[in-house]
Design a protein around this motif. Structure first.
Motif, PDB file in Angstrom:
ATOM      1  N   ILE A 203       0.831  -1.176   0.055  1.00 42.51           N
ATOM      2  CA  ILE A 203       0.131   0.212  -0.063  1.00 42.51           C
ATOM      3  C   ILE A 203       0.804   1.315  -0.153  1.00 42.51           C
ATOM      4  N   ALA A 204       2.156   1.056   0.193  1.00 42.29           N
ATOM      5  CA  ALA A 204       3.016   2.585   0.376  1.00 42.29           C
ATOM      6  C   ALA A 204       2.817   3.323  -0.778  1.00 42.29           C
ATOM      7  N   GLY A 205       2.884   2.594  -1.961  1.00 42.39           N
ATOM      8  CA  GLY A 205       2.681   3.387  -3.166  1.00 42.39           C
ATOM      9  C   GLY A 205       1.439   4.020  -3.669  1.00 42.39           C
ATOM     10  N   GLU A 206       0.142   3.616  -2.786  1.00 43.30           N
ATOM     11  CA  GLU A 206      -1.140   3.926  -3.066  1.00 43.30           C
ATOM     12  C   GLU A 206      -1.614   4.976  -1.975  1.00 43.30           C
ATOM     13  N   VAL A 207      -1.239   5.015  -0.676  1.00 45.95           N
ATOM     14  CA  VAL A 207      -1.944   5.856   0.268  1.00 45.95           C
ATOM     15  C   VAL A 207      -1.204   7.193   0.049  1.00 45.95           C
ATOM     16  N   GLY A 208      -1.682   8.238   0.825  1.00 48.88           N
ATOM     17  CA  GLY A 208      -1.171   9.462   0.833  1.00 48.88           C
ATOM     18  C   GLY A 208       0.075   9.545   1.932  1.00 48.88           C
ATOM     19  N   GLU A 209      -0.152   8.904   3.144  1.00 49.79           N
ATOM     20  CA  GLU A 209       1.016   8.940   4.093  1.00 49.79           C
ATOM     21  C   GLU A 209       0.947   7.727   4.558  1.00 49.79           C
ATOM     22  N   LEU A 210       1.914   6.982   4.892  1.00 54.61           N
ATOM     23  CA  LEU A 210       2.051   5.917   5.533  1.00 54.61           C
ATOM     24  C   LEU A 210       2.966   6.035   7.011  1.00 54.61           C
ATOM     25  N   THR A 211       2.261   5.726   8.063  1.00 54.07           N
ATOM     26  CA  THR A 211       3.153   5.663   9.246  1.00 54.07           C
ATOM     27  C   THR A 211       3.457   4.273   9.835  1.00 54.07           C
ATOM     28  N   VAL A 212       4.252   3.551   9.892  1.00 55.73           N
ATOM     29  CA  VAL A 212       4.624   2.295  10.468  1.00 55.73           C
ATOM     30  C   VAL A 212       4.716   2.406  11.916  1.00 55.73           C
ATOM     31  N   PHE A 213       4.323   1.898  12.641  1.00 55.74           N
ATOM     32  CA  PHE A 213       4.449   1.567  13.977  1.00 55.74           C
ATOM     33  C   PHE A 213       5.023   0.356  14.375  1.00 55.74           C
ATOM     34  N   GLN A 214       6.549   0.288  14.617  1.00 54.77           N
ATOM     35  CA  GLN A 214       7.240  -0.935  14.734  1.00 54.77           C
ATOM     36  C   GLN A 214       7.525  -1.399  16.146  1.00 54.77           C
ATOM     37  N   ARG A 215       7.269  -2.440  16.749  1.00 56.93           N
ATOM     38  CA  ARG A 215       7.726  -2.581  17.956  1.00 56.93           C
ATOM     39  C   ARG A 215       9.141  -3.572  18.001  1.00 56.93           C
ATOM     40  N   ARG A 216       9.190  -4.639  17.343  1.00 57.29           N
ATOM     41  CA  ARG A 216      10.481  -5.235  17.071  1.00 57.29           C
ATOM     42  C   ARG A 216      10.596  -5.634  15.658  1.00 57.29           C
ATOM     43  N   PRO A 217      11.643  -5.024  15.066  1.00 62.46           N
ATOM     44  CA  PRO A 217      11.775  -5.541  13.561  1.00 62.46           C
ATOM     45  C   PRO A 217      12.097  -7.152  13.299  1.00 62.46           C
ATOM     46  N   ASN A 218      11.690  -7.603  12.099  1.00 62.52           N
ATOM     47  CA  ASN A 218      11.955  -9.020  11.802  1.00 62.52           C
ATOM     48  C   ASN A 218      13.027  -8.931  10.600  1.00 62.52           C
ATOM     49  N   TRP A 219      13.641 -10.107  10.429  1.00 69.43           N
ATOM     50  CA  TRP A 219      14.537 -10.298   9.355  1.00 69.43           C
ATOM     51  C   TRP A 219      13.756 -10.856   8.341  1.00 69.43           C
ATOM     52  N   CYS A 220      13.800  -9.902   7.249  1.00 72.19           N
ATOM     53  CA  CYS A 220      12.973 -10.008   6.111  1.00 72.19           C
ATOM     54  C   CYS A 220      13.940 -10.668   4.768  1.00 72.19           C
ATOM     55  N   ALA A 221      13.428 -11.264   3.963  1.00 72.21           N
ATOM     56  CA  ALA A 221      14.304 -11.901   2.774  1.00 72.21           C
ATOM     57  C   ALA A 221      13.264 -11.723   1.611  1.00 72.21           C
ATOM     58  N   PRO A 222      13.781 -11.418   0.349  1.00 74.16           N
ATOM     59  CA  PRO A 222      13.059 -11.101  -1.079  1.00 74.16           C
ATOM     60  C   PRO A 222      12.423 -12.559  -1.124  1.00 74.16           C
ATOM     61  N   LEU A 223      11.408 -12.455  -1.876  1.00 75.45           N
ATOM     62  CA  LEU A 223      10.294 -13.583  -2.281  1.00 75.45           C
ATOM     63  C   LEU A 223      10.648 -14.119  -3.532  1.00 75.45           C
ATOM     64  N   HIS A 224      10.914 -13.100  -4.381  1.00 73.61           N
ATOM     65  CA  HIS A 224      11.251 -13.266  -5.951  1.00 73.61           C
ATOM     66  C   HIS A 224      10.067 -13.860  -6.576  1.00 73.61           C
ATOM     67  N   ASN A 225       8.865 -13.393  -6.267  1.00 74.09           N
ATOM     68  CA  ASN A 225       7.855 -14.181  -7.088  1.00 74.09           C
ATOM     69  C   ASN A 225       7.676 -13.712  -8.468  1.00 74.09           C
ATOM     70  N   SER A 226       7.274 -14.766  -9.342  1.00 69.08           N
ATOM     71  CA  SER A 226       7.065 -14.326 -10.761  1.00 69.08           C
ATOM     72  C   SER A 226       6.006 -15.435 -11.244  1.00 69.08           C
ATOM     73  N   PRO A 227       5.245 -14.690 -12.637  1.00 61.71           N
ATOM     74  CA  PRO A 227       4.378 -15.761 -13.034  1.00 61.71           C
ATOM     75  C   PRO A 227       5.064 -16.971 -13.652  1.00 61.71           C
ATOM     76  N   ILE A 228       3.912 -18.068 -13.761  1.00 59.41           N
ATOM     77  CA  ILE A 228       4.429 -19.393 -14.150  1.00 59.41           C
ATOM     78  C   ILE A 228       4.309 -19.418 -15.559  1.00 59.41           C
ATOM     79  N   SER A 229       5.360 -19.457 -16.517  1.00 56.45           N
ATOM     80  CA  SER A 229       5.272 -19.511 -17.743  1.00 56.45           C
ATOM     81  C   SER A 229       4.679 -20.855 -18.344  1.00 56.45           C
ATOM     82  N   ASP A 230       3.816 -21.018 -19.502  1.00 60.16           N
ATOM     83  CA  ASP A 230       3.444 -22.337 -19.993  1.00 60.16           C
ATOM     84  C   ASP A 230       4.529 -23.108 -19.831  1.00 60.16           C
ATOM     85  N   GLU A 231       5.653 -22.926 -20.411  1.00 62.45           N
ATOM     86  CA  GLU A 231       6.828 -24.046 -20.215  1.00 62.45           C
ATOM     87  C   GLU A 231       6.909 -24.452 -18.742  1.00 62.45           C
ATOM     88  N   GLU A 232       7.096 -23.660 -17.890  1.00 61.48           N
ATOM     89  CA  GLU A 232       7.269 -24.003 -16.568  1.00 61.48           C
ATOM     90  C   GLU A 232       6.251 -24.746 -15.961  1.00 61.48           C
TER      91      GLU A 232
END
Ligand code: NA7
Length: 544
Positions: A203-232
């Motif tokens: 939603i970050a790109g859609e809202v006017g202003e976004l305020t995130v209230f974080q208590r403890r951060p988490n270790w996040c990592a990229p999902l690298h999602n993509s469409p499944i091609s016909d071949e796949e």
């Protein structure tokens, strides 16, 4: 019909089996019971099926399992018929999939929606469960099978003024069905777990202003999602046997299994190359395909945590914000790793602000927004991404009473006690599918519940064949299993931090102690164990 009338009229219950919950687990359980020819009905609180995938309609909701390992494996026909569009499917597609399954196997007529179970009471005389719904109905059954979800009891913060907010507010689990207008709005998100991360990046790109209230951060990592091609797609459909065989071998039931090399035996150069590859690969590999000791050894874990910290520093422009996003209180992977898509980059946007509520706690919710110890913020919308009373919460919200008037809530007061996460001593004929201390709640969910459902089906079949009417876990067997579950916590770094894996939740009274919620011995060992028990005439279970 009341229990009394059921018993006096024909001495048989309304149904042989009642299943609670029409999510991933309940759907398959219903299918297996019908196949067995039993009289079964399914009660669901929601107004439609899907469970998790019915409720979690928030922007960006998707699973982090590869789609083709999240679908059921029990029907080869189904596997060939359904085509996932992405490697990691979003909520609407998963919900469509579950509806497709319901339709294909003709399950809908056995499901009752808007039927929230409030109480379930075992009647010792008749040997039946009496189920009371919020709508005032009473049903009876011989078997009660709970498929009530592991993350289905949403929890909001216990804050003053929660109901005084005059704007729009909701928990992510109850995201409204009618579209929420976010464009140009001032939005708050509280919570940065897997859910908060998905919402924030979406939603970050859609809202006017976004305020995130974080208590403890988490270790996040990229999902690298993509469409499944016909071949796949063609390749995937030709290799389901291999895909599921691979999942069966890994501790988590995912296609990613640990690298057996010891971290310290690999040169720094090779290690960095391995980690760079993991970071660039799709899915949970970075967590579950890492060197095994990254999740068990503090030194190995610290090195990998630093690797990820540097990735965060490289992606977040403001060094002070980057440091706020790097966990300091726990190592990588000791809590559930949220998988992200340009999450960290959201904080480079001018309209996104991060507030550290560990330093400046939220004091109350006001009419206009949120007051911390430091400032007052005004919002149009407050989104609570504050998680769940995990795994046992859904049980606690039903008044379940077993032998001698004992409630499950009181038995589990200091943490769950189960036999294989499937039964509880003192609660005959109750099978706690996807319950605490089983393997499904700590692994890729669908393969986990398929195993639990198949096992339960065999048990009920066995009882029919032997003319048994009642099954109950023995106290001794339960104690031994709980001891084993506890020991397994000692083998991972999970027990070094507070999370829903360890049963902590600041929003639930009493959930400030370590609770042994899940089984960390790995799915293959678990499967082997319960299969052995079954082959051994269900050793540890008492029949009557
Ligand atoms: P999680 O992972 O339990 O995350 C909840 C988040 O909300 C987490 O960042 C919490 O901070 C935060 N939180 C909770 N209560 C508060 C209060 N009172 N004040 C401030 N912040 C708070 O739940 P999710 O829904 O994200 O994910 C659950 C699972 O769903 C996930 O693992 C996937 O498997 C799917 P904390 O870290 O406790 O300090």
């Amino acid at each position: 019909m009341t229990l009394e009338s059921a018993v006096t009229n024909n001495n048989s219950p309304d149904h042989e089996v009642i299943i609670i919950g029409a999510g991933v687990c309940g759907i398959y359980m219903l299918h297996r019971m019908l196949k067995l020819g039993l009289d079964v009905t399914l009660l669901e609180a929601g107004d439609g099926p899907g469970g998790t995938w019915h409720w979690n309609r928030y922007p960006g909701a998707r699973f982090d399992s590869e789609s083709y390992t999240y679908g059921y494996s029990f029907s080869k026909e189904l596997l060939q018929e359904w085509s996932w569009s992405e490697h990691f499917a979003a909520q609407p597609e998963t919900l469509s999939y579950l509806k497709y399954v319901i339709n294909k196997f003709d399950l809908a007529s056995h499901m009752q929606f808007d039927s929230q179970v409030k109480a379930a009471t075992f009647d010792e005389e008749s040997g039946y469960w009496r189920i009371d719904t919020a709508e005032g109905r009473t049903l009876t059954s011989r078997y009660l099978l709970t498929a009530i979800g592991m993350l289905s009891a949403a929890t909001k913060p216990r804050l003053e003024g929660l109901d005084s907010f005059e704007g729009v507010s909701f928990h992510t689990y109850n995201w409204p069905e009618t579209p929420v207008e976010l464009k140009g709005k001032k939005v708050a998100v509280i919570g940065t777990g897997a859910t908060g991360v998905q919402v924030i990046q979406s939603i970050a790109g859609e809202v006017g202003e976004l305020t995130v209230f974080q208590r403890r951060p988490n270790w996040c990592a990229p999902l690298h999602n993509s469409p499944i091609s016909d071949e796949e797609q063609t390749k995937i459909k030709a290799s389901f046997d291999d895909i599921f065989a691979r999942c069966m071998k890994t501790p988590g039931g995912f296609i990613h299994g640990p690298d057996r090399r010891e971290f310290a035996t690999v040169s720094e150069e090779d290690r960095m190359e391995f980690w760079e590859n993991l970071y660039a690969s799709p899915g949970f590999g970075v967590w579950l395909g890492n060197f095994r000791d990254v999740l068990t050894n503090l030194d190995a874990n610290a090195e990998f945590s630093e690797f990820i910290a540097n990735k965060i520093r490289g992606r977040v422009q403001d060094p002070a914000v980057a440091e706020m996003l790097i966990p300091k209180d726990h190592g990588f992977g000791s809590r559930r790793v949220p998988m992200e898509t340009r999450y960290y980059e959201a904080y480079n946007r001018d309209n996104v602000q991060l507030v550290n509520v560990s330093e400046t706690p939220i004091e109350k919710i006001t009419k206009k927004g949120i007051k911390t110890s430091d400032a007052e913020y005004e919002f149009d919308i407050i989104i609570y991404a504050t998680g769940f009373d995990a795994i046992t919460g859904a049980f606690d919200r039903i008044n379940i009473t077993g032998l001698n008037g004992q409630t499950l809530r009181s038995k589990w007061d200091k943490g769950p006690l189960t036999l294989y996460g499937l039964q509880v001593a003192g609660f005959p004929n109750l099978i706690t599918l996807a319950g605490p201390q089983g393997a499904s709640v700590s692994t890729n969910f669908p393969p986990g519940i398929e195993n639990a459902v198949d096992w339960t089906t065999d048990l009920i079949k066995y009882m029919g064949e032997h003319n048994y009417k009642r099954v109950e876990a023995s106290d001794e067997a339960e104690q031994a299993w709980v001891k084993h579950v506890k020991e397994m916590y000692g083998h991972t770094l999970v027990s070094t931090t507070k999370s829903w894996f360890t049963g902590y939740n600041s929003n639930v009274e009493g959930h400030d102690i370590l609770r042994h919620m899940v089984y960390f011995g790995g799915a293959p060992k678990y499967r082997e164990r319960i299969a052995q028990i079954a082959a051994n005439d269900y050793e540890g279970f008492e029949f009557a």
